[in-house]
Motif scaffolding. Structure first.
Motif: not given
Length: 286
Positions: A113-135
């Motif tokens: 999904y290049p529209k998503i992966s090229h948006d740094h802020h969106v990717v960062e928001f998703i991964t930050d909270y998935l990381r908290l969920m993983v923790g």
């Protein structure tokens, strides 16, 4: 696009009607008054919004003339991406997305999904909270509170350029009066001139008031509104992600969590249930 169209339409109506009734357009060209009006207003804006706010305003300015990247196609990709991530979690456990979270640019899911992966802020928001969920150290209520704090901060930061431009527009009519008063002062010192020359000086002075109001409400004010709408659009993206991730964290299946996110969208960007379901299934099968 619409900014330019609006400007052209406005100028044709105002200047065209003025010329139609015998007005001379050349009288309206008063460079010194434009310098006074814009220079004064810009100086006030720099004084009040110098530093980071001014840099943010200059950075946001080019986006005024670009279309919104957050259209229906963007949200379709966003939901498909979230669906794949959450489906992987449901089938293989939270630790299965650790690689996707830690290095999203190498993730096969984000890469689809290049529209998503090229948006740094969106990717960062998703991964930050998935990381908290993983923790696993925070519950859904704590994560929701943290999301709300970040969304509030993001929205406040995104609105800075809009506020600065709106303040600039608010100052233009006042500096138009300043230009007009200075023109009157100049005219009072030229009373020895014949009436025909005095008339030109008085007319030039009055143009200052006209220009200040016209520039404020016709040109600069609408730019502040455009930037404000863009700030709301970007905030809605994060709000949609928030709703989707929280639904998953509260135990809902991926297809239901995505439906939560779909309901957070405005009707102009919101796909239908069947449309999104079909798109997500096709995207996952690639």
């Amino acid at each position: 696009m619409f900014v330019i169209v609006g400007y052209i339409f406005m100028c044709v109506c105002i200047l065209g009607a003025y010329a139609w009734h015998g007005g001379h357009l050349g009288v309206l060209w008063q460079p010194s008054e434009i310098v006074i009006i814009f220079g004064g207003a810009l100086g006030g804006m720099i004084a009040g919004y110098g530093g980071k706010p001014l840099k943010a305003t200059l950075k946001a300015f080019p986006s005024i003339f670009k279309g919104s990247p957050y259209g229906k196609a963007f949200y379709m990709d966003l939901f498909a991406c979230l669906y794949e991530l959450l489906s992987k979690v449901r089938k293989e456990g939270l630790m299965s997305i650790e690689g996707d979270v830690e290095d999203p640019h190498s993730s096969p899911i984000f890469g689809k999904y290049p529209k998503i992966s090229h948006d740094h802020h969106v990717v960062e928001f998703i991964t930050d909270y998935l990381r908290l969920m993983v923790g696993g150290n925070l519950n859904a209520f704590e994560i929701e509170n943290l999301m709300d704090v970040e969304l509030e901060t993001h929205h406040h930061e995104a609105e800075v350029p809009a506020t600065a431009i709106t303040k600039l527009a608010d100052g233009l009519p006042a500096f138009g009066i300043v230009a007009a008063v200075m023109g009157v002062v100049h005219t009072m010192g030229s009373l020895h001139l014949p009436p025909s020359e005095l008339g030109k000086l008085i007319g030039a002075a009055l143009v200052g008031t006209f220009m200040g109001i016209w520039l404020a409400y016709g040109f600069v004010g609408p730019l502040g509104t455009v930037l404000e709408n863009k700030a709301k659009e970007s905030t809605q993206v994060f709000q949609t992600i928030k709703v989707t991730l929280l639904a998953s964290l509260n135990g809902y299946a991926p297809q239901v969590a995505v439906e939560f996110g779909r309901k957070a969208l405005d009707s102009t960007e919101r796909p239908s249930f069947q449309e999104l379901e079909e798109f997500v299934k096709n995207a996952k099968g690639k």
